[in-house]
Write a protein that holds these residues in place. Sequence first.
Motif, PDB file in Angstrom:
ATOM      1  N   ASN A  86      47.456  43.275  56.459  1.00 57.37           N
ATOM      2  CA  ASN A  86      46.487  42.487  57.206  1.00 57.37           C
ATOM      3  C   ASN A  86      46.184  41.169  56.056  1.00 57.37           C
ATOM      4  N   VAL A  87      46.318  40.141  56.420  1.00 56.97           N
ATOM      5  CA  VAL A  87      46.451  39.079  55.531  1.00 56.97           C
ATOM      6  C   VAL A  87      44.715  38.475  55.477  1.00 56.97           C
ATOM      7  N   SER A  88      44.132  38.490  56.387  1.00 53.75           N
ATOM      8  CA  SER A  88      42.693  37.995  56.529  1.00 53.75           C
ATOM      9  C   SER A  88      41.800  38.885  55.569  1.00 53.75           C
ATOM     10  N   GLY A  89      42.194  40.521  55.581  1.00 58.06           N
ATOM     11  CA  GLY A  89      41.554  41.232  54.873  1.00 58.06           C
ATOM     12  C   GLY A  89      41.476  41.062  53.486  1.00 58.06           C
ATOM     13  N   ILE A  90      42.649  40.512  53.065  1.00 64.50           N
ATOM     14  CA  ILE A  90      42.824  40.327  51.439  1.00 64.50           C
ATOM     15  C   ILE A  90      41.652  39.239  50.914  1.00 64.50           C
ATOM     16  N   TRP A  91      41.347  38.412  51.982  1.00 66.82           N
ATOM     17  CA  TRP A  91      40.512  37.435  51.240  1.00 66.82           C
ATOM     18  C   TRP A  91      39.154  38.099  51.664  1.00 66.82           C
ATOM     19  N   GLY A  92      38.875  38.647  52.453  1.00 68.82           N
ATOM     20  CA  GLY A  92      37.498  39.669  52.515  1.00 68.82           C
ATOM     21  C   GLY A  92      37.195  40.392  51.574  1.00 68.82           C
ATOM     22  N   ALA A  93      38.430  41.168  51.138  1.00 66.24           N
ATOM     23  CA  ALA A  93      38.212  42.416  49.995  1.00 66.24           C
ATOM     24  C   ALA A  93      37.836  41.366  48.636  1.00 66.24           C
ATOM     25  N   ALA A  94      38.747  40.365  48.536  1.00 64.80           N
ATOM     26  CA  ALA A  94      38.796  39.854  47.136  1.00 64.80           C
ATOM     27  C   ALA A  94      37.290  39.038  47.204  1.00 64.80           C
ATOM     28  N   LEU A  95      36.700  38.687  48.121  1.00 65.98           N
ATOM     29  CA  LEU A  95      35.094  38.136  48.072  1.00 65.98           C
ATOM     30  C   LEU A  95      34.161  39.198  47.795  1.00 65.98           C
ATOM     31  N   PHE A  96      34.421  40.317  48.325  1.00 65.60           N
ATOM     32  CA  PHE A  96      33.773  41.533  48.284  1.00 65.60           C
ATOM     33  C   PHE A  96      33.660  41.991  46.690  1.00 65.60           C
ATOM     34  N   LEU A  97      34.752  42.184  46.132  1.00 61.91           N
ATOM     35  CA  LEU A  97      34.986  42.562  44.791  1.00 61.91           C
ATOM     36  C   LEU A  97      34.416  41.459  43.993  1.00 61.91           C
ATOM     37  N   THR A  98      34.543  40.153  44.212  1.00 63.21           N
ATOM     38  CA  THR A  98      34.156  39.185  43.372  1.00 63.21           C
ATOM     39  C   THR A  98      32.486  39.204  43.340  1.00 63.21           C
ATOM     40  N   GLY A 114      43.224  45.182  40.763  1.00 62.94           N
ATOM     41  CA  GLY A 114      42.496  44.364  41.589  1.00 62.94           C
ATOM     42  C   GLY A 114      43.405  44.057  42.658  1.00 62.94           C
ATOM     43  N   SER A 115      44.861  43.863  42.369  1.00 61.21           N
ATOM     44  CA  SER A 115      45.790  43.249  43.386  1.00 61.21           C
ATOM     45  C   SER A 115      46.065  44.234  44.371  1.00 61.21           C
ATOM     46  N   ILE A 116      45.780  45.499  43.938  1.00 62.58           N
ATOM     47  CA  ILE A 116      46.344  46.784  44.815  1.00 62.58           C
ATOM     48  C   ILE A 116      44.974  46.746  45.579  1.00 62.58           C
ATOM     49  N   ILE A 117      43.800  46.973  45.038  1.00 61.78           N
ATOM     50  CA  ILE A 117      42.582  47.279  45.810  1.00 61.78           C
ATOM     51  C   ILE A 117      42.255  46.260  47.163  1.00 61.78           C
ATOM     52  N   VAL A 118      42.489  44.886  46.765  1.00 67.36           N
ATOM     53  CA  VAL A 118      42.416  43.998  47.788  1.00 67.36           C
ATOM     54  C   VAL A 118      43.386  44.161  48.961  1.00 67.36           C
ATOM     55  N   VAL A 119      44.555  44.616  48.590  1.00 70.46           N
ATOM     56  CA  VAL A 119      45.455  45.229  49.735  1.00 70.46           C
ATOM     57  C   VAL A 119      45.112  46.328  50.574  1.00 70.46           C
ATOM     58  N   VAL A 120      44.505  47.053  50.059  1.00 71.85           N
ATOM     59  CA  VAL A 120      44.352  48.490  50.813  1.00 71.85           C
ATOM     60  C   VAL A 120      42.805  48.283  51.183  1.00 71.85           C
ATOM     61  N   LEU A 121      41.949  47.778  50.621  1.00 74.28           N
ATOM     62  CA  LEU A 121      40.666  47.466  51.300  1.00 74.28           C
ATOM     63  C   LEU A 121      40.801  46.473  52.325  1.00 74.28           C
ATOM     64  N   GLY A 122      41.754  45.458  52.419  1.00 76.11           N
ATOM     65  CA  GLY A 122      41.916  44.560  53.508  1.00 76.11           C
ATOM     66  C   GLY A 122      42.339  45.053  54.685  1.00 76.11           C
ATOM     67  N   GLY A 123      42.748  46.374  54.548  1.00 77.94           N
ATOM     68  CA  GLY A 123      43.467  46.952  55.867  1.00 77.94           C
ATOM     69  C   GLY A 123      44.805  47.411  56.102  1.00 77.94           C
ATOM     70  N   SER A 124      45.415  47.055  54.727  1.00 76.69           N
ATOM     71  CA  SER A 124      46.935  47.475  54.864  1.00 76.69           C
ATOM     72  C   SER A 124      47.136  48.780  54.402  1.00 76.69           C
ATOM     73  N   TRP A 144      35.015  45.228  58.311  1.00 71.86           N
ATOM     74  CA  TRP A 144      34.033  46.064  57.475  1.00 71.86           C
ATOM     75  C   TRP A 144      34.313  45.550  56.067  1.00 71.86           C
ATOM     76  N   VAL A 145      35.163  45.162  55.606  1.00 70.20           N
ATOM     77  CA  VAL A 145      35.213  44.625  54.157  1.00 70.20           C
ATOM     78  C   VAL A 145      34.514  43.254  54.352  1.00 70.20           C
ATOM     79  N   TYR A 146      34.627  42.422  55.285  1.00 71.96           N
ATOM     80  CA  TYR A 146      33.837  41.362  55.236  1.00 71.96           C
ATOM     81  C   TYR A 146      32.146  41.458  55.472  1.00 71.96           C
ATOM     82  N   ALA A 147      31.945  42.371  56.240  1.00 72.83           N
ATOM     83  CA  ALA A 147      30.447  42.860  56.380  1.00 72.83           C
ATOM     84  C   ALA A 147      30.055  43.406  54.972  1.00 72.83           C
TER      85      ALA A 147
END
Lengths: 321, 319
Positions: free
Chosen positions: A262-274, A244-254, A12-15
């Motif tokens: 969930n590690v791959s979710g972190i990149w998705g969330a970081a891309l989404f926020l940026t 930001g550091s907390i949000i990417v973790v939680v949005l990323g699915g952890s 979802w976060v990549y979408a």
Amino acid sequence: MIVKLSGQRWIWVYAAAVVVWVVTVSAAGRGLVSTVIAAATVAAYLAIVGVGQMFVITSGSGNIDLSIAYVMTFCGFVGLRVMGGDNALLVPGLLVAAACGLVVGLVNALSIRLLRIPPIVATLSVGFVLLSGSQVLAHQGSFAPSPGLAGFTSARVLGIPWIVLVGVAVAGLAAVVLHRTAYGRRLQATGQSEPAAVLAGIRTGRVGGSTYLISGGSAGVAGVLLASYAGGAAVDLATTYQLGSIIVVVLGGSLISGGVSNVSGIWGAALFLTLLVTMLNVLHVSTAWQFIVEGLLIIAVLAAANPRSEGTTVGRGPRRG
Amino acid sequence: MTAPTLPARLGVVPWGRASQAALPVGSLVALLAVVLALEPNASTYRGLTLILSGSTGLIFAALAQLCLATLGDIDLGVGAAVGLANVVCATWLTDNPPLGVLALLGIVAGYVLLGLVVHARQVSSIIATLGASFVWLGLGLLLLPIPGGIAPAWLTDLFALRPVVVPLPVVIAAISAAVAYFVFMRSRFGLIARGSGVSQDAIRHSGRPLIVTQLAVYALAGFCVVLSGLAVTANTTSGDVNASSGYTLLSIAAVVLGGASFGGGRIAPVGAVLGAVSLTLVTSLLAFLDVSSDYQVGAQGLVLFLVVAVRALSSRRPA
């Protein structure tokens, strides 16, 4: 079932990132590829510190690192000061910044484990001491990054910025450590149920404490890289990374309560926020409205995406036997 | 690895109360002694009014934090929320009082919504309140992009009252401590609120509507934020959304110094008020000692750290 749920969340976060990307590009009318590369360059720093935060949060029992933003800024100042704009001192500067971050992580871990200070209070108060340190250093003049490191943070290979490759490598390494090593299994077991982990013979104190070293070290290195990229350190260099550091973790699915990461979710969330910030800038949204939109969106996404009951209590330090 | 039993965690052990009171009272007395030794004029009515004038805003911010701590939550946006209330007071409340009152009620409504997100949707309070802090900050910047505005005349007059013998900040501290004590420690509402911070299941099984209590506690927190905003406005006579950003850390420090834990249920309203006064004295002390403003935030962090460490090491349970 947990894998299935968290898997859905990171897709979802990549979408969401893709949607924001498309809106941005169509509003700007150009830059399909350049937009995403520019966003990835900024997102890389967020992903690196997000991985550190994820290790801390995974260990459970209310563990969270609120000192990350202050560590980044402080280590940015210290690293740049050691380098003094000289390429010969690039490696020592990086090492000193990393060491500073590790020491802060150790202080955090010891205060939480030995002094039994709740993680949120321990890391916040350590962070405020570092903020004072950064303010003192800021008044002693500005320091230029070493040209080599500044060049590296904007250099590209085959069109992809080096820093993005570093960020992806960090995430890859984290995934391997988390899912393929004994340490990673112990960490997840500790986060899922500390009493059960203790009964299984895991030294949960050490496992939980070690995550603060990972978080501190990665924040230290990310801080000096970010300061080099920005052309110098400033007191507000990393302010946005606290949330930001907390949000990417939680949005990323952890899970904020630990145990599931969930590690791959972190990149998705970081891309989404940026990309979200890029989109709001392209749409000429004022800073005030950017704050409001970001804050509301984060709350709304979490409220909507929350698949299961998470711990809402905080600050419960490690329970003693 | 057994969890503490529930009655013990509600803090009903008598000696637990006594040792709880020692730290906030002791640190307040020690700080007062040092401040008076450095600045004998501070003991006069005028002096005491002056050095404690900043405490009122922090007291109410600490009580807002205490509300959430009761439920086992934490408010990482209280500084920004007080900033927004401050900006509303210095603009709309002066120019257009009905609109100002409506906006302040809006902040209370915002807290109720926050409570709904945290407790109906089970979002972590850390993230919900951090996210909300961005919303408060953005709204405050929209209303007043740069520091300015002016406090309503009636508000400045109210805070300029000089009651006989006891200075106004002390009167406010005493009244708010008494009210908070009765609301949280002596009323039925307070008992249910504290109980839900310890065991939501226990309260649920007792047949009480848990969410109503939780939302009421959040509304009370919002009300305290508004009071804090009023006090900050009266004290600074103008509006600045960033003026009270330090309240986030200081309110947590005051609550912990007072004897509460953020694990839920164990709170100390009077202690929190004393804690807020003590922390105001720390700021005055740093000013008397000519400590550079660079070091002030670090000193506050250090004080918080030491207080919690002392408390944790001297008690048998985690702080």
